[in-house]
Design a protein around this motif. Structure first.
Motif, mmCIF file in Angstrom:
data_model
loop_
_atom_site.group_PDB
_atom_site.id
_atom_site.type_symbol
_atom_site.label_atom_id
_atom_site.label_comp_id
_atom_site.label_asym_id
_atom_site.label_seq_id
_atom_site.Cartn_x
_atom_site.Cartn_y
_atom_site.Cartn_z
ATOM 1 N N VAL A 340 -11.386 83.526 39.108
ATOM 2 C CA VAL A 340 -9.311 83.407 39.142
ATOM 3 C C VAL A 340 -8.656 84.960 38.936
ATOM 4 O O VAL A 340 -9.575 85.334 37.832
ATOM 5 N N LYS A 341 -7.896 85.633 39.729
ATOM 6 C CA LYS A 341 -7.713 86.276 38.954
ATOM 7 C C LYS A 341 -7.001 86.443 38.081
ATOM 8 O O LYS A 341 -5.503 85.935 38.042
ATOM 9 N N CYS A 342 -6.862 86.984 37.223
ATOM 10 C CA CYS A 342 -5.992 87.098 35.734
ATOM 11 C C CYS A 342 -5.881 87.757 34.555
ATOM 12 O O CYS A 342 -6.888 89.041 35.010
ATOM 13 N N ASP A 343 -5.072 88.491 33.890
ATOM 14 C CA ASP A 343 -5.518 89.401 32.575
ATOM 15 C C ASP A 343 -6.399 88.961 31.543
ATOM 16 O O ASP A 343 -7.463 89.469 31.343
ATOM 17 N N LYS A 344 -6.129 87.790 31.532
ATOM 18 C CA LYS A 344 -7.238 87.516 30.289
ATOM 19 C C LYS A 344 -7.263 85.236 30.077
ATOM 20 O O LYS A 344 -6.581 84.811 31.043
ATOM 21 N N MET A 345 -8.153 84.501 30.468
ATOM 22 C CA MET A 345 -8.405 83.434 30.704
ATOM 23 C C MET A 345 -8.630 82.613 29.306
ATOM 24 O O MET A 345 -9.492 83.548 28.353
ATOM 25 N N HIS A 346 -7.422 81.417 29.077
ATOM 26 C CA HIS A 346 -7.534 80.925 28.078
ATOM 27 C C HIS A 346 -8.366 79.281 28.199
ATOM 28 O O HIS A 346 -7.595 78.570 29.200
ATOM 29 N N ILE A 347 -9.378 78.658 28.065
ATOM 30 C CA ILE A 347 -9.668 77.491 27.946
ATOM 31 C C ILE A 347 -10.003 76.501 27.219
ATOM 32 O O ILE A 347 -10.701 76.756 25.967
ATOM 33 N N LYS A 367 -16.212 85.347 30.054
ATOM 34 C CA LYS A 367 -15.237 86.104 29.622
ATOM 35 C C LYS A 367 -14.319 85.058 29.978
ATOM 36 O O LYS A 367 -13.197 85.117 30.489
ATOM 37 N N ALA A 368 -14.291 84.455 28.622
ATOM 38 C CA ALA A 368 -12.892 83.701 28.300
ATOM 39 C C ALA A 368 -12.540 83.525 26.996
ATOM 40 O O ALA A 368 -13.806 83.723 26.283
ATOM 41 N N THR A 369 -11.204 83.092 26.489
ATOM 42 C CA THR A 369 -10.803 82.719 25.511
ATOM 43 C C THR A 369 -11.213 81.140 24.612
ATOM 44 O O THR A 369 -10.291 80.187 25.431
ATOM 45 N N TYR A 370 -12.715 80.270 23.821
ATOM 46 C CA TYR A 370 -12.210 78.890 24.154
ATOM 47 C C TYR A 370 -11.372 78.533 22.683
ATOM 48 O O TYR A 370 -11.352 79.037 21.797
ATOM 49 N N TYR A 371 -10.944 77.964 22.931
ATOM 50 C CA TYR A 371 -10.369 76.209 22.464
ATOM 51 C C TYR A 371 -10.664 74.834 22.122
ATOM 52 O O TYR A 371 -10.907 73.821 23.059
ATOM 53 N N PHE A 372 -11.792 75.000 21.696
ATOM 54 C CA PHE A 372 -12.432 73.968 21.477
ATOM 55 C C PHE A 372 -11.873 72.413 20.843
ATOM 56 O O PHE A 372 -11.239 72.590 19.072
ATOM 57 N N THR A 373 -11.830 71.069 20.979
ATOM 58 C CA THR A 373 -11.090 70.322 20.640
ATOM 59 C C THR A 373 -12.095 68.911 21.056
ATOM 60 O O THR A 373 -13.021 68.905 21.491
ATOM 61 N N ALA A 413 -1.093 82.190 22.574
ATOM 62 C CA ALA A 413 -1.991 83.685 22.433
ATOM 63 C C ALA A 413 -1.964 84.381 24.131
ATOM 64 O O ALA A 413 -1.872 84.493 24.292
ATOM 65 N N ALA A 414 -1.275 82.993 25.558
ATOM 66 C CA ALA A 414 -1.508 83.451 26.339
ATOM 67 C C ALA A 414 0.336 84.033 26.962
ATOM 68 O O ALA A 414 1.171 83.999 26.769
ATOM 69 N N ASN A 415 -0.468 85.276 27.912
ATOM 70 C CA ASN A 415 1.434 86.334 28.340
ATOM 71 C C ASN A 415 1.263 85.551 29.738
ATOM 72 O O ASN A 415 0.240 84.617 29.858
ATOM 73 N N SER A 416 2.007 86.566 30.720
ATOM 74 C CA SER A 416 2.574 85.269 31.453
ATOM 75 C C SER A 416 2.117 85.514 33.125
ATOM 76 O O SER A 416 1.485 84.577 33.731
ATOM 77 N N ASN A 417 0.535 86.694 32.569
ATOM 78 C CA ASN A 417 -0.387 87.097 33.579
ATOM 79 C C ASN A 417 -2.120 86.578 33.096
ATOM 80 O O ASN A 417 -2.965 86.861 33.980
ATOM 81 N N ASP A 418 -1.570 85.865 31.964
ATOM 82 C CA ASP A 418 -3.126 85.030 31.538
ATOM 83 C C ASP A 418 -3.274 83.603 32.615
ATOM 84 O O ASP A 418 -2.301 83.172 33.217
ATOM 85 N N PHE A 419 -4.355 83.162 31.919
ATOM 86 C CA PHE A 419 -4.275 81.916 32.729
ATOM 87 C C PHE A 419 -5.602 80.778 31.911
ATOM 88 O O PHE A 419 -6.471 81.142 31.277
ATOM 89 N N VAL A 420 -4.608 79.544 31.851
ATOM 90 C CA VAL A 420 -4.863 78.481 30.804
ATOM 91 C C VAL A 420 -5.532 77.434 31.446
ATOM 92 O O VAL A 420 -4.982 76.629 32.835
ATOM 93 N N PHE A 421 -6.524 76.801 31.474
ATOM 94 C CA PHE A 421 -7.342 76.004 31.887
ATOM 95 C C PHE A 421 -7.714 74.645 31.141
ATOM 96 O O PHE A 421 -8.064 75.147 29.526
ATOM 97 N N VAL A 422 -7.602 73.629 30.996
ATOM 98 C CA VAL A 422 -7.601 72.174 30.085
ATOM 99 C C VAL A 422 -8.854 71.320 30.815
ATOM 100 O O VAL A 422 -8.686 70.721 32.057
ATOM 101 N N GLY A 423 -9.673 70.596 30.489
ATOM 102 C CA GLY A 423 -10.792 70.170 31.183
ATOM 103 C C GLY A 423 -11.677 70.038 30.006
ATOM 104 O O GLY A 423 -12.402 69.904 28.670
#
Length: 437
Positions: A340-347, A367-373, A413-423
């Motif tokens: 995935v091409k993005c500025d920053k990845m949030h998972i 290379k991602a920031t994690y949100y453990f839940t 935390a994400a800007n418009s060029n970031d990428f957010v994944f949930v799973g």
């Protein structure tokens, strides 16, 4: 009871694997046969296709259903688990079972089934089979719940069996080796019924060949057929250049869908070679030509209600969810995330306790920031435990007590060029779709 009260009764009064794990799993077919006899053997009133496998069986079942719908058939579809509402499990031509039917079925048959103490899945399967008979479907695509040999769907004799692949999952029930798990999955192979197997290893191939030979079941290994010549991956799906069906636009966008697509195309060829179009009372008198196959693939989500397969749920930032939840599935997800091409990845990430937590987390992008839940499920692993695992493999992130707070933190935390994944778990995706989107 109202529909919601009935669903609560099903979820809370009956043993349910999704909520309880091993305590909700009942091995054996005794209850399934008893329920089937009580209901008048409804599955014998229409044709069926049986789909098993460690990963991909849901995508395969939904896509086969979509193609058959485009060919003019009235198609029942039974899958699990549901993501938002119970009725997703039981559909006809994409339309969920009616709330009134669910209520009436439970009220009418409760005096019979309560003494049996069936599991949630045993009763739900019986309900699906009866509903499809009452609604006079032409054919039903039935997804195995867990395993195959002792799964309560395995009372059917289908016209075609499909086994997508074998991986190490549910090892506490199915065995700790690929051969043992293949034996359980191969339990859906019936005498003289053709079977399509999607992917094998040397050890699992031997199992399938032996059981197919024992049952005089013609067997096709999809990986030998290579229906896909080439493909191109885009934001709106995958273009497949195929040997027998022309150019197919696959609406499902995960790179793991390439293997599923090859399996599905081989299954469609088997249905055609069986003279399938002459075997079903299809009012449209349709023939499954390339156009119908292409339409089924390109509109599978709208035709069947499929959710959670590399599903886009937001833009700017691009937000994707996926129900992949075990090591075999994450081998593909990890590759796709790393591309995935993005500025920053949030998972946003959570798991349940019967999965290989270490194995999956080792595959997560570094290379991602994690949100453990954690999902609202007794089997969910604590977000704090996940964070501890993550620290040992150099993953950075914080823990959040529920999916909604984790998702909101990632979006903030994400800007418009970031990428957010949930799973990480089907239940995490379910709560995202139900409570956050």
């Amino acid at each position: 009871m109202t529909y919601q009260e009935t669903c609560e009764y099903l979820f809370n009064q009956l043993p349910m694997f999704e909520k309880q794990g091993a305590g909700g799993y009942k091995e054996g077919l005794e209850n399934s046969h008893a329920l089937d006899e009580h209901l008048g053997h409804p599955h014998k009133k229409y044709l069926t296709i049986h789909v098993a496998g460690t990963n991909g069986k849901g995508s395969c079942a939904h896509t086969l259903s979509a193609v058959l719908q485009m060919c003019g058939y009235k198609v029942g579809l039974y899958t699990s688990p549901h993501l938002v509402d119970f009725s997703e499990r039981i559909r006809i031509n994409g339309q969920p079972i009616s709330e009134d039917y669910v209520v009436e079925f439970v009220e009418k048959h409760k005096p019979f089934f309560e003494p049996l103490q069936p599991s949630f899945f045993e009763l739900t399967t019986a309900m699906a089979f009866k509903y499809f008979a009452d609604m006079d479907v032409d054919i039903a695509v039935i997804e195995v719940g867990l395993g195959g040999r002792l799964d309560c769907t395995n009372i059917i004799t289908p016209i075609l069996s499909v086994i997508t692949n074998i991986g190490l999952d549910h090892t506490q029930f199915l065995g700790t080796s690929l051969e043992q798990i293949a034996m359980e999955k191969a339990g859906i192979i019936k005498k003289n019924v053709p079977v399509v197997v999607g992917e094998t290893t040397p050890e699992t191939r031997m199992v399938f060949e032996a059981i197919a030979t024992e049952n005089h079941a013609p067997i096709v290994f999809a990986e030998d057929q290579k229906q896909i010549i080439s493909l191109s991956l885009g934001n709106k799906g995958i273009e497949y250049y195929t040997k027998s069906f022309g150019i197919i636009h696959g609406e499902l966008n995960g790179i793991y869908q390439e293997k599923n697509t090859n399996t599905i195309l081989c299954a469609i060829q088997q249905l055609e070679s069986l003279g399938f179009m002459h075997a079903v009372k299809c009012q449209a008198n349709a023939v499954c030509q390339n156009r119908e196959v292409q339409k089924g693939f390109s509109h599978v989500c709208s035709l069947t209600g499929l959710k959670g397969r590399w599903q886009k749920v937001g833009e700017a930032p691009l937000t994707i969810c996926d129900t992949g939840h075990n090591v075999p599935g994450w081998k593909y997800l990890s590759e796709q995330l790393n591309n995935v091409k993005c500025d920053k990845m949030h998972i946003v990430f959570g798991m349940v306790d019967d999965k290989d937590i270490h194995g999956v987390m080792e595959l997560l992008p570094k290379k991602a920031t994690y949100y453990f839940t954690k999902a609202n499920n007794k089997r969910a692993v604590s977000e704090n435990v996940l964070k501890l695992y993550a620290q040992g493999i150099e993953l950075e992130g914080e823990s959040y007590p529920d999916v909604k707070s984790a998702y909101e933190a990632a979006k903030a935390a994400a800007n418009s060029n970031d990428f957010v994944f949930v799973g990480g778990s089907s239940y995490v995706v379910a709560e995202l779709l139900k409570n956050c989107i």
